[in-house]
Scaffold this active site. Sequence first.
Site, PDB file in Angstrom:
ATOM      1  N   SER A   1     -13.761   5.847  -2.295  1.00 48.58           N
ATOM      2  CA  SER A   1     -14.767   6.469  -1.022  1.00 48.58           C
ATOM      3  C   SER A   1     -15.064   7.412  -1.198  1.00 48.58           C
ATOM      4  O   SER A   1     -15.567   8.311  -1.102  1.00 48.58           O
ATOM      5  CB  SER A   1     -13.117   7.039  -0.177  1.00 48.58           C
ATOM      6  OG  SER A   1     -11.899   6.626  -0.710  1.00 48.58           O
TER       7      SER A   1
ATOM      8  N   CYS B   1       0.611  -1.418  -0.447  1.00 53.10           N
ATOM      9  CA  CYS B   1      -0.264  -0.054  -0.188  1.00 53.10           C
ATOM     10  C   CYS B   1       0.742   1.239  -0.074  1.00 53.10           C
ATOM     11  O   CYS B   1       1.503   1.225   0.882  1.00 53.10           O
ATOM     12  CB  CYS B   1      -1.180   0.230   1.121  1.00 53.10           C
ATOM     13  SG  CYS B   1      -1.893   1.429   1.385  1.00 53.10           S
TER      14      CYS B   1
ATOM     15  N   CYS C   1      -9.320  11.111   8.600  1.00 51.45           N
ATOM     16  CA  CYS C   1      -8.206  10.792   7.842  1.00 51.45           C
ATOM     17  C   CYS C   1      -7.237  11.511   9.011  1.00 51.45           C
ATOM     18  O   CYS C   1      -6.889  12.515   9.131  1.00 51.45           O
ATOM     19  CB  CYS C   1      -8.342  10.643   6.576  1.00 51.45           C
ATOM     20  SG  CYS C   1      -6.723  10.349   5.828  1.00 51.45           S
TER      21      CYS C   1
ATOM     22  N   CYS D   1      -3.847   4.796   7.079  1.00 51.04           N
ATOM     23  CA  CYS D   1      -3.393   6.104   6.691  1.00 51.04           C
ATOM     24  C   CYS D   1      -3.033   7.302   6.748  1.00 51.04           C
ATOM     25  O   CYS D   1      -3.454   8.038   7.710  1.00 51.04           O
ATOM     26  CB  CYS D   1      -4.283   5.889   5.694  1.00 51.04           C
ATOM     27  SG  CYS D   1      -3.943   7.648   4.665  1.00 51.04           S
TER      28      CYS D   1
ATOM     29  N   ASN E   1     -10.705   3.320  11.288  1.00 47.77           N
ATOM     30  CA  ASN E   1      -9.266   3.206  12.806  1.00 47.77           C
ATOM     31  C   ASN E   1      -9.387   4.618  12.981  1.00 47.77           C
ATOM     32  O   ASN E   1      -9.872   5.477  12.623  1.00 47.77           O
ATOM     33  CB  ASN E   1      -8.161   3.073  11.193  1.00 47.77           C
ATOM     34  CG  ASN E   1      -7.875   2.694  11.694  1.00 47.77           C
ATOM     35  OD1 ASN E   1      -7.161   1.108  12.790  1.00 47.77           O
ATOM     36  ND2 ASN E   1      -6.795   1.946  10.249  1.00 47.77           N
TER      37      ASN E   1
ATOM     38  N   CYS F   1     -10.228  14.961   4.473  1.00 51.51           N
ATOM     39  CA  CYS F   1     -11.963  13.941   4.989  1.00 51.51           C
ATOM     40  C   CYS F   1     -11.267  13.651   6.622  1.00 51.51           C
ATOM     41  O   CYS F   1     -10.612  13.483   6.923  1.00 51.51           O
ATOM     42  CB  CYS F   1     -11.315  12.447   4.279  1.00 51.51           C
ATOM     43  SG  CYS F   1     -11.604  12.856   2.800  1.00 51.51           S
TER      44      CYS F   1
HETATM   45  N1  SAH Z   1      -6.867   9.797  -1.435  1.00 57.24           N
HETATM   46  C1  SAH Z   1      -7.252   8.178  -1.074  1.00 57.24           C
HETATM   47  C2  SAH Z   1      -6.191   7.153  -1.131  1.00 57.24           C
HETATM   48  C3  SAH Z   1      -6.141   6.864   0.156  1.00 57.24           C
HETATM   49  S1  SAH Z   1      -7.110   7.182   1.395  1.00 57.24           S
HETATM   50  C4  SAH Z   1      -9.121   7.886  -1.372  1.00 57.24           C
HETATM   51  O1  SAH Z   1      -9.682   8.997  -0.074  1.00 57.24           O
HETATM   52  O2  SAH Z   1      -9.435   7.305  -1.559  1.00 57.24           O
HETATM   53  C5  SAH Z   1      -7.166   5.050   1.607  1.00 57.24           C
HETATM   54  C6  SAH Z   1      -8.622   5.191   2.001  1.00 57.24           C
HETATM   55  O3  SAH Z   1      -8.813   4.693   3.704  1.00 57.24           O
HETATM   56  C7  SAH Z   1      -9.454   5.680   1.762  1.00 57.24           C
HETATM   57  O4  SAH Z   1     -11.069   4.979   1.094  1.00 57.24           O
HETATM   58  C8  SAH Z   1     -10.527   6.279   2.998  1.00 57.24           C
HETATM   59  O5  SAH Z   1     -11.680   7.419   3.389  1.00 57.24           O
HETATM   60  C9  SAH Z   1     -10.039   4.473   4.175  1.00 57.24           C
HETATM   61  N2  SAH Z   1      -9.431   5.861   5.297  1.00 57.24           N
HETATM   62  C10 SAH Z   1      -9.084   7.205   5.647  1.00 57.24           C
HETATM   63  N3  SAH Z   1      -8.892   6.864   7.060  1.00 57.24           N
HETATM   64  C11 SAH Z   1      -9.348   6.000   7.638  1.00 57.24           C
HETATM   65  C12 SAH Z   1      -9.406   5.831   8.848  1.00 57.24           C
HETATM   66  N4  SAH Z   1      -9.697   6.406  10.116  1.00 57.24           N
HETATM   67  N5  SAH Z   1     -10.458   4.629   8.928  1.00 57.24           N
HETATM   68  C13 SAH Z   1     -11.267   3.561   8.202  1.00 57.24           C
HETATM   69  N6  SAH Z   1     -10.451   4.143   6.997  1.00 57.24           N
HETATM   70  C14 SAH Z   1     -10.095   5.487   6.505  1.00 57.24           C
HETATM   71 FE1  SF4 Z   2      -9.437  11.939   2.264  1.00 57.89          FE
HETATM   72 FE2  SF4 Z   2      -8.051   9.841   0.877  1.00 57.89          FE
HETATM   73 FE3  SF4 Z   2      -6.982  12.384   1.693  1.00 57.89          FE
HETATM   74 FE4  SF4 Z   2      -7.078  11.040   3.821  1.00 57.89          FE
HETATM   75  S1  SF4 Z   2      -5.931  10.080   2.173  1.00 57.89           S
HETATM   76  S2  SF4 Z   2      -7.908  13.111   2.947  1.00 57.89           S
HETATM   77  S3  SF4 Z   2      -9.024   9.882   2.991  1.00 57.89           S
HETATM   78  S4  SF4 Z   2      -8.555  11.318   0.136  1.00 57.89           S
END
Ligand code: SAH
Ligand code: SF4
Length: 357
Positions: free
Chosen positions: A214, A104, A118, A333, A290, A115
């Site tokens: 997402s 990953c 995240c 992440c 998470n 987001c």
């Molecule tokens: N930016 C991209 C890819 C990286 S994040 C995206 O957002 O799709 C990868 C995945 O992890 C995404 O689906 C995101 O929403 C999820 N994610 C981020 N933080 C998280 C958390 N705290 N718990 C569960 N999933 C999470």
């Molecule tokens: Fe949102 Fe993906 Fe960026 Fe995290 S890494 S802020 S989930 S877009």
Amino acid sequence: MINLYELSKTDLQTLLTGWGEPKFRSDQLYTWLYEQRVKSFDQMSNLPGALRARLASETSLGALQLVTEKQSKDGTIKRLYQLPDGQLIESVLMPYDDDRRTACISTQAGCAMGCVFCATGQMGFARHLTAAEIFEQAAHFAADLAAEGDRLSNVVLMGMGEPFHNYDQTLEAIARLQNDLGIGARHITVSTVGLVPQIRQFAETGLQVKLAISLHAATDPERTALLPINKRWNLGELIEACRYYVDQTGRRVTFEWALIRGENDTSEQAHQLGQLLKGLLCHVNLIPLNPTNGYDGRPSNPDTVTQFIKTLESYGVPATVRVRRGIDIDAGCGQLKSAVLKTQRPRGESIISIDSL
Ligand code: SAH
Ligand code: SF4
């Protein structure tokens, strides 16, 4: 110092012929890098000593410096790398029981999308990664696995950052994963928060790479509260772009949904999601939330998850729960970087406005 991972096969040839070496030497070097996947110049036993010495003094096997590595009880390995300008990024290797070895990898240092749940979003955006920086994360895992007689089989672009905000470099890195590491398009997944123009552009490439979106909420007010990008491209526009992707490629879309207790795991949300996706060639990947420092949401109860899946099934929408990996090592992440930086703020990071996208 020339970073060899930045060079294509042709670039390697230009470099070595420029040094007065015959063409077959660059083929040998390429084989050591990408077929044998060695980790030092000493191992390149069919290259003359003088050439190995020159390579060692003028070139490097990558530009990423390992800062920390943690291994989870479940075998997941998480790495924090420092880039030449001091930025920190994460990559994770997840070994599965069925022989899959999935890396990953990150596409940006930080993320501009904000987001709320995240850890990377909570840090803000620092910069885009180059194609070589994206590719190199996978190349290191491939080299380490090769040393153990094993093979990197899958790559997901789901680490730090939004791949489609860094579209061109991401696509170039994907091409190198295929060409140089031999990873088939169907074994590569790119995940986006929902940048609609890039989803359409991606659909038109004809690539067989998997697409994950997402989603996390099935109504605009709820999605906007979790994912600010929804103000720019709402659910209607997003689902329309997904339909376009399915029509163009014949491939199904994966929707990611982090289950947050009492927020988006209710029966009402499950029905709204079922309505939204009914009839679309897709699959829903449910991810237990998470927990992160900057967000006080909690993961859902197992019974709620089971009920959520049943409701989606009643609309003919398949859903599965993704197993949480490396939870004991901050493998979510952006979480290892936040843990390491608790006392130290990253340099030059700022949240850029999503309106500038
Ligand atoms: N930016 C991209 C890819 C990286 S994040 C995206 O957002 O799709 C990868 C995945 O992890 C995404 O689906 C995101 O929403 C999820 N994610 C981020 N933080 C998280 C958390 N705290 N718990 C569960 N999933 C999470
Ligand atoms: Fe949102 Fe993906 Fe960026 Fe995290 S890494 S802020 S989930 S877009």
